[in-house]
Motif scaffolding. Structure first.
Motif, PDB file in Angstrom:
ATOM      1  N   GLU A   1      -4.250  33.494  12.167  1.00 14.95           N
ATOM      2  CA  GLU A   1      -3.933  32.667  11.049  1.00 14.95           C
ATOM      3  C   GLU A   1      -4.956  31.772  10.653  1.00 14.95           C
ATOM      4  O   GLU A   1      -5.465  31.363   9.576  1.00 14.95           O
TER       5      GLU A   1
ATOM      6  N   GLN B   1      -0.340  41.230  13.597  1.00 13.30           N
ATOM      7  CA  GLN B   1      -1.017  40.775  12.353  1.00 13.30           C
ATOM      8  C   GLN B   1      -1.142  41.637  11.368  1.00 13.30           C
ATOM      9  O   GLN B   1      -1.136  42.874  11.568  1.00 13.30           O
TER      10      GLN B   1
ATOM     11  N   TYR C   1      -9.159  38.359   1.987  1.00 11.63           N
ATOM     12  CA  TYR C   1      -8.477  38.761   3.262  1.00 11.63           C
ATOM     13  C   TYR C   1      -9.032  39.980   4.122  1.00 11.63           C
ATOM     14  O   TYR C   1      -9.027  40.010   5.426  1.00 11.63           O
TER      15      TYR C   1
ATOM     16  N   ALA D   1      -6.199  33.044   7.156  1.00  9.19           N
ATOM     17  CA  ALA D   1      -5.616  32.220   5.804  1.00  9.19           C
ATOM     18  C   ALA D   1      -6.676  30.883   5.962  1.00  9.19           C
ATOM     19  O   ALA D   1      -7.262  30.523   4.856  1.00  9.19           O
TER      20      ALA D   1
ATOM     21  N   ARG E   1       2.464  37.143  13.321  1.00 12.16           N
ATOM     22  CA  ARG E   1       1.424  36.223  13.039  1.00 12.16           C
ATOM     23  C   ARG E   1       1.286  35.476  14.452  1.00 12.16           C
ATOM     24  O   ARG E   1       1.771  35.400  15.365  1.00 12.16           O
TER      25      ARG E   1
END
Length: 274
Positions: A128, A65, A208, A132, A124
């Motif tokens: 996520e 990641q 983030y 995100a 990923r």
């Protein structure tokens, strides 16, 4: 030295993305040591793959990641390239498809897990859905909060089933990301790697970073700890992840299975053939 303590708050700003903790003296030494580790890694992987054919359920799952350009793809190329691809299962997770959105968020993850004896690599991952998804408000915050617990329970079940989970957060600096994005723009051969969405995500850098800090704190467990890998120096990133994989494979210490047939008789029969 790279392991994030379970349950402790994480402040990414306190970590130097150009640091080389416990690493070689420089780039040349790092490249040389990574090459030297390749033979040992390949031998251990071969033993793990062989043991899987005899009923050993153990396998490794490497989770990568990091922000765009942090080196997830580069790690796959330079580190996983040291292994026999026959024993690897590589999956890059992108924006969920319509079919995937019709299922619980872990559905697509479970479909891509390594089989016994394999080394799985996730570019990923399930994270996520708390990264995100958090930054872009894709799900209600209450539902988002439940996902951390779901991920921890999922990873614990994997560990109980023989999966060694190696989770690496590739820690890239804001300045280094700019340089790497500019390199892509300045090289026509790398335009395919660039997306206008990269600029949009970069504008959300603080959000983030906060999302990663929360995920690293809540989901670094004894069964599946997070490792923070400084990623500004590509040679160190590759050395560190190679070293982590080597240490975990050595801890597993897989062995070639013993023959389930009479070796002497098989040799005798083979030599007797014209």
């Amino acid at each position: 030295m790279l392991r994030i303590p379970a349950g402790e708050p994480v402040d990414l700003a306190s970590y130097d993305a150009r640091a080389t903790p416990a690493g070689p003296s420089g780039k040349a030494a790092g490249l040389a040591e990574t090459t030297q580790m390749g033979e040992r890694l390949a031998g251990l992987q071969d033993r793990l793959w062989a043991s899987g054919t005899a009923g050993d359920r153990r396998r490794i799952l490497l989770i990568l990641q990091g922000m765009d350009t942090s080196g997830k793809g580069g790690t796959v190329k330079h580190v996983i390239g040291l292994f026999n691809p026959s024993g690897c299962r590589i999956k890059a997770f992108k924006t969920p498809t319509a079919e995937e959105l019709n299922h619980p968020f872990l559905w697509r993850i479970k479909r891509s897990l390594p089989e016994p004896g394999e080394i799985g690599i996730f570019d990923r991952s399930q994270y996520e859905d708390v990264l995100a998804a958090r930054v872009r408000d894709l799900v209600p915050r209450r539902q988002l909060g439940d996902r951390y617990g779901q991920i921890n329970r999922f990873e614990q079940s994997l560990a109980e089933d023989g999966v060694t989970i190696v989770k690496c957060f590739l820690h890239l600096s804001y300045e280094e990301q700019r340089e790497r994005l500019l390199e892509r723009l300045d090289n026509p051969d790398k335009h395919w790697k660039f997306s206008m969405g990269d600029i949009e995500d970069r504008a959300l850098w603080p959000a983030y970073q906060e999302a990663y800090e929360i995920a690293l704190e809540r989901c670094s467990t004894e069964e599946a700890p997070w490792y923070l890998v400084p990623a500004d120096r590509k040679w160190y990133r590759n050395w560190a992840i190679s070293r982590l994989l080597l240490e975990h494979l050595e801890a597993l210490d897989p062995h070639y299975p013993e023959a389930d047939f009479d070796v002497t008789e098989a040799r005798k029969l083979l030599l007797a053939q014209d």
